[in-house]
Structure formats: C-alpha cells, structure tokens
Enzyme design. Structure first.
Site, short mmCIF file in Angstrom:
data_model
loop_
_atom_site.label_atom_id
_atom_site.label_comp_id
_atom_site.label_asym_id
_atom_site.label_seq_id
_atom_site.Cartn_x
_atom_site.Cartn_y
_atom_site.Cartn_z
N ASP A 52 -66.84 -1.18 -85.40
CA ASP A 52 -67.70 -0.84 -86.47
C ASP A 52 -66.80 -1.18 -88.10
OD1 ASP A 52 -69.61 -0.51 -84.98
OD2 ASP A 52 -70.35 1.28 -85.91
N ASN A 94 -72.60 -4.24 -83.88
CA ASN A 94 -73.67 -3.37 -83.72
C ASN A 94 -73.53 -2.05 -84.94
OD1 ASN A 94 -76.33 -2.13 -82.73
ND2 ASN A 94 -75.32 -1.58 -80.98
N ASP A 325 -76.31 12.65 -84.56
CA ASP A 325 -75.35 12.22 -83.62
C ASP A 325 -74.58 13.14 -82.62
OD1 ASP A 325 -76.04 9.70 -84.66
OD2 ASP A 325 -74.23 9.38 -85.78
N GLU A 353 -77.94 3.02 -81.43
CA GLU A 353 -77.32 2.09 -80.67
C GLU A 353 -78.12 1.51 -79.40
OE1 GLU A 353 -75.69 4.19 -82.62
OE2 GLU A 353 -73.70 3.48 -83.01
N HIS A 397 -71.46 4.31 -77.55
CA HIS A 397 -70.44 5.05 -77.50
C HIS A 397 -70.43 6.33 -77.29
CE1 HIS A 397 -70.56 5.89 -81.99
NE2 HIS A 397 -71.55 5.32 -81.39
N ARG A 398 -71.58 6.73 -77.76
CA ARG A 398 -71.74 8.11 -77.92
C ARG A 398 -72.22 8.85 -76.32
NH1 ARG A 398 -69.98 10.06 -82.27
NH2 ARG A 398 -70.44 8.84 -83.98
N LYS A 429 -66.29 1.69 -80.36
CA LYS A 429 -67.20 1.74 -81.64
C LYS A 429 -66.47 2.64 -82.43
CE LYS A 429 -71.95 0.66 -82.91
NZ LYS A 429 -72.30 1.37 -83.99
#
Ligand code: DC
Length: 666
Positions: A52, A94, A325, A353, A397-398, A429
């Site tokens: 990012d 993204n 998040d 995402e 990613h999360r 990311k």
C-alpha cells in the site's frame, strides 16, 4: 516472502518474546500525502514498507515529488500545492488509503490548476465504493469522469473548473470514514476562505478521523470541529512540513500479537513494541476488547505486554465500530472462548479488501465453527472439534493474519490440527514479514514441524530438488552434506588425521558455523565455494564414516527443524536423523547421468573436468558411503524411490510435492 501458493502452520503450543511492529499503514500513507502537498523536504522515519505504501510512493513520483528511500526512512520533496505534472495515470493497487485521498487532492488540484489524472486499481479496488466522495467533490465543482461503474474507481479527475467554496461541502460518513479523511487532507489546498465540511449520516470509524486531524495538526493545519458533524478548515490554512516525522507501529497489526498473548503466553509475556497508550491510532483500543475477553495487558507509552489471563477466554458482545480492522482478530479469539462472541456495528467490513463478514464466517466454518452473520454483525461459537482447514484469504492481509491464531487449536482441541493459509503473501499489504515475526515468538513441538527428507548418492540432484521443494513450500533447507564437508575441510586445515574419528568429532563443537541465504560461513569466511569442490566432497566422505563424527553433527542437524518446515537432504536424513519424517524420498540416477551432470556443472563454472574420472570418483564415493557401518547410504523402508535420470527438475519437484500433498490432511 517468496510467493508460495500456501503456507501450512503446524500446531503451535506457546508464545513468548518481543516483536517490533511495522509502521502504521494509516499513518504512513497520510503522512506521505501531506509531505507531498507541503513545500520543501519531509523526512519520514519508520515508514511501513508494504504494497500500500509502495503504490502511494509510485503515485507521488509520477506527480513529480522527489522521493528518496533509505531503508525505513523516506524523504519527500513536496509540491507545495503546485502541480508539476498535469497528467498522470496512477495505479493504486488495492490501497484505499491511497485511492481516496489522492482522488480528492487531484480533483481539487485539477480544478484550480488544470490537468487530467486517472486513478485505478486491482479489480477488487474497482468494487470498493467511492461514490460518496465523488458526489461531495462534484458538489464542490470538481470535474470527475467515471471510467467504469459509476460510484467506483477507475476515475478521471480533470480541470480547470470553478469551485464553489462558499457553501458547505457535504459528505456521507456512514460507509467509509476515508471519504471524510480524503476531504480533510485535500481541502486545505484551496482554503482561501473557511471551508466547512458537513457529515451526512452517523460517522463511522471515528478514531481514523482522529488520526487524520492529529496528522493535519503536525503539518500546520488546525481543523475546528463541531462534534462529529461538521469540520472547518480555517481560511489561510497552509501545509507546513514538520521536517521530520516518526511513524508509529501499526496498531491493527498489534492485534494479532495481543491475541497470541491472550491465547498462548502462559509463562512469559508477548511484548509488542511500536504502539502503546500514547498511540494516535484508534485500533490500540483493541486491547480493551482483548482484556474483556480475558487478556492480561500492560501498556506503556509505546509498548504493550500481553499474557494469558482468563482461560478459556470469555465470550462477549461488543460494538466494534471504533476498531473495525482489529476487531476481525476477535472472531478467531472467539474460538477459544467459554461462550459465543457477537460483534456488532461492523457494516464497514463488507466494503473492505473483501467482504470481511462473509470471508470470516466462511473460513471459520471450515475449521468446524458455528458462525451466524447479519448485514452488520457476526457471532462465533467456541470450538472443540477442530478440523484441519485450508483457509482462503481473499487477497486480504487481515484474513491471513487472523487465521494464524487458529494454529493454537492444540491448546484446546482433542487432536491438534495444522492450518493451511492460502496465498500467504497477501500479508505484504501491511506486514510483509508477518509470518517470520510470528515464528520468532511461538513455540512448537519439534515433532509437529514437518520434514521432508531427500537422500541419495552423490550428484543425484538432491540439493536442487531440496531447494526447489523448500521454495515451493516456504520451508527451510538442511544440506547435511555441507556439514560433513565443512567438518572435513576444517579437520584438514587443522592438520588432523582424518581416520581419527575422535579427534575430528572433538573439532565439531568448536566450529563457528553460520548459514545465511544459502551460504556457509566458517568464522568470518564464506566457505561455500570451497565446500562444493570435488576434493572437499572426498574429505567429507572420509570423515563421515566415523560414528563419533556423525554423533557430533546430530544435534546440529535436528536444530534445523524449525517453523514452518524443513527439507533435509543427505545420505541418512530419512534413516537416522529424521526417522519420523512424514515424507522420505530416495533419489537415484544412473552413474552415467550423474557423472554427466556433474561434468556440465563444473564446466559451466569454468572448471575443467574429465567425465570418466568423475564417474570413477562418484562410484568410489558411493561405495564408501554405502558400505560404511555407521548410517550407510540406503533407502529408508518407507521411502519413496525416485529415479530422476530421465526427469526434468520441475517434474521431480512436482512428484515430491504430489507425494507431500497426499500426506496432508487438507
Ligand atoms: O551430499 P554431499 O555430496 O555434499 O555429501 C558429501 C559427503 O558427506 C558424502 O560423500 C557423504 C557425507 N554425508 C553423509 O555421510 N551423510 C549425510 N547426511 C550427508 C553427507
């Protein structure tokens, strides 16, 4: 991390130690944009290096900013509000934190100075809404063309056009707080008079707005506000670079280690450096949620220490609007709880995402969990009968990082299960070395760490096969031959009698060996090339006949059994060193083929060689390795035989990966 298709996490058993977090994504990209809009140089320290921030830096370069990078420090020479490039096509991957603010800034700059800019991203980016921001900017007088579906990127921002700054700019706040952030970051560019921004609807993710306001203040812009309803950028506001900015660690990334501590830090704590009680980031309040679930958390100004408190964890019901998040992490912690966990007010998960509510629900169910979901909530029941699952990560990613916590199931499950994380590189990311960091603080039972052994005679191609197999799986490699070679070399240098097993064995513990990036160091010296020489192979074969030497090297070899797994090649990997390896391969090739390969290898390195004498050497060495009494070269009973005389390397690797997959529970 090399792009591997999946990463298998063996059952993890405990956690302790210290992690340093990468820089915050939210702060990094805001600071980069502010530095770019300011005049003069800003030195940004501890910047997150990730996908990012990379797209943001590329965009700033394309716009004519000076960008110089030195490790974690990036220095930006800003535009001072003046467009240097009047045209650019910006690909923003993204990264919502790049797409939204750049759209606002470029729309305003194009309006006042003229120009045409296109912003686009990956396909998922083109499904993430931006219409509310576009509407607000159009209301202000900006010219914006939809290049795809209206309301979504890609967009073209062009001008000049007349801005209507005398009425309030109105923006919706209930889909993404990034729309408001984008306006707050961009509108100081045109603050000839007070600019009033009004929020329509209930503003979500307020802590992210607090980050925006705090960073604007660092860059000289003091926004006034009326609750969360209206924000005023005072007339005459001007970006002023603070000269140097330190980026804090990423508080959302901290959540995985807080979760890890709550689940598995039973003896010593997990210490997390980079965020703490003085953090700007709202996600640091995740620690309150974790504490409510039972985590024992201590916080200093820029550190946290977490241990297991209540166990099992406590299920709870929580409004997670303020930690959108980090809250994803709670859904995996919920599997280890004493009752259901319900997270509410998380509608924004659906436009991140990926649709994160759907994604978490689907993947948690694969583990065996009972999960319910609604438009803006999710409920997860604790889990006892865990299933080995292959977790789809949706390029999010999360999702990948959250599910690593499922690998602790052995702490509660009847039978511990491994967890497969698909496309693990998506963590890049925000946290490119997440898994390496994870592995540095968790403990495993060595027997749970998978080993693939590849034994066989000299020049059968074991090394290449081992390297390629390891690369495909993200595993480490043990080239046990190198240990015998280095021992032979050191013994020769020390003037020892190579037939004196005891003397050679006594030398082993004194060797200062280091393995790094495929190189072997003896003390300070890189002996890699030396070790590969034919003559050294002969020395190795000589010292390898002694049981004392083999014993002296035994523990050293076992120490290579580390997360996430190992491919070990040699002569006795499957028979003596890792007899419990779930996959053993015995590799052969005809002596003629092997001599030919060795010949080619030597010639390509500019070393002259005679194929006949090479073959004779190979056969002599094989004979010695096969007929010695200590761990002779022989296939383990349960080994898979692979004759690769007529196979390409790819075909051999595919065969081994195929056998491996057959042994996996996924
Ligand atoms: O695999 P290589 O050619 O680098 O091995 C060099 C010598 O070391 C080989 O001839 C025998 C010995 N060796 C061994 O005895 N056991 C092993 N596991 C690996 C190598």
């Amino acid at each position: 991390m090399f792009k591997i298709p999946f990463l298998d996490l063996p059952p993890l058993r405990g956690a302790a130690g210290t992690v340093r977090l990468p820089g915050s994504k939210s702060i990094s990209n805001r600071v980069l944009l502010l530095a770019a809009l300011s005049e003069g140089r800003t030195v940004v320290r501890d910047l997150l290096a990730s996908d990012d921030t990379a797209v943001m830096l590329d965009a700033l370069r394309a716009l004519g900013c000076g960008v110089a990078r030195d490790g974690d420090t990036v220095s930006i020479v800003g535009l001072g509000g003046k467009l240097l490039a009047k045209q650019a096509q910006l690909f923003l991957g993204n990264a919502g934190t790049a797409m939204r603010p750049l759209t606002a800034a470029l729309a305003v700059l194009a309006a006042t100075q003229g120009g045409s800019f296109e912003v686009s991203g990956v396909p998922r980016m083109h499904e993430r809404p931006i219409g509310d921001l576009v509407d607000a900017l159009r209301g202000l007088g900006c010219e914006i063309d939809d290049l795809g579906n209206p309301g979504y990127p890609p967009l073209r921002l062009r001008g000049p056009s007349k801005l209507a700054l005398d009425t309030a700019v109105r923006v919706r706040g209930d889909v993404s707080s990034q729309f408001l952030t984008a306006l707050l970051l961009a509108l100081p560019l045109v603050a000839e008079r007070d600019i009033r921004i009004e929020v329509i609807g209930e503003l979500i993710s307020k802590p992210y707005i607090e980050i925006t306001l705090a960073l604007l203040a660092r860059f000289g812009i003091e926004v006034k506000r009326e609750g969360w309803q209206a924000f005023i950028i005072p007339a005459g506001s001007r970006y002023r670079s603070p000269g140097e900015v330190f980026v804090e660690g990423d508080a959302s990334s901290a959540s995985y280690f807080v979760g890890l501590g709550a689940i598995a830090a039973t003896a010593a704590p997990i210490r997390i450096e980079g965020v703490g009680s003085e953090s700007l980031q709202g996600d640091v309040r995740f620690i309150e949620a974790a504490a409510a679930m039972g985590a024992d958390v201590k916080a200093g100004p820029n550190w946290l220490e977490v241990r297991r408190g209540a166990w099992p964890l406590r299920g709870l019901t929580l409004d997670c609007n303020h930690i959108p998040d980090a809250a994803m992490t709670l859904t995996v912690m919920a599997l280890y709880a004493d009752g259901p966990t319900t997270l509410t007010n998380i509608a924004s998960w659906r436009v991140k995402e990926t649709d994160r509510i759907a994604a978490m629900a689907a993947e948690l169910r694969k583990l065996g969990a009972t999960v319910d979901e609604g438009p803006d909530w999710i409920r997860v029941e604790p889990l006892q009968d865990w299933r080995a699952a292959s977790i789809h990560t949706y390029d999010d990613h999360r999702v990948a990082m959250c599910f690593s916590l499922a690998a602790f199931n052995g702490l509660v499950a009847k039978a511990a299960q491994p967890v497969r994380i698909l496309e693990p590189h998506c963590v890049a990311k925000t946290f490119p070395d997440y898994f390496e960091t994870l592995f540095s603080v968790v403990s495993v039972n060595p027997a749970d760490v998978p080993v693939i052994t590849i034994d066989g005679p000299t020049a059968s191609g074991k090394g290449t096969l081992a390297d390629e197999t390891a690369r495909a799986l993200g595993f480490g490699v043990l080239d046990s031959g190198a240990l015998y070679r280095v021992t032979g070399l050191a013994a020769r240098r020390a003037g020892l009698d190579l037939d004196d097993g005891k003397a050679v064995a006594a030398l082993v513990p004194t060797l200062q060996l280091r393995f790094a990036d495929g190189h072997v160091f003896l003390g300070q010296e890189d002996v890699s090339a030396r070790l590969r020489a034919e003559a050294t192979g002969l020395l190795a074969s000589q010292v390898a006949v002694h049981p004392e030497v083999r014993q002296a090297l035994h523990q050293l070899q076992l120490d290579f059994r580390r997360l996430p797994g190992l491919v070990a090649d040699g002569r006795d990997m499957g028979t003596a060193v890792f007899p419990d390896a779930p996959l053993k391969v015995f590799l052969t090739a005809s002596a003629a083929t092997r001599a030919e390969r060795r010949h080619k290898q030597l010639i390509s390195k500019g070393i002259s060689a005679n194929i006949e004498s090479l073959r004779a050497d190979l056969e002599a060495r094989d004979e010695r390795d096969r007929t010695r009494s200590a761990s002779p070269l022989t296939a383990a009973q349960d080994a898979q035989l692979l004759d690769n005389s007529a196979l390409t390397i790819e075909a051999s690797v595919d065969q081994v990966l195929d056998w491996w997959q057959q042994r996996r529970p996924f």
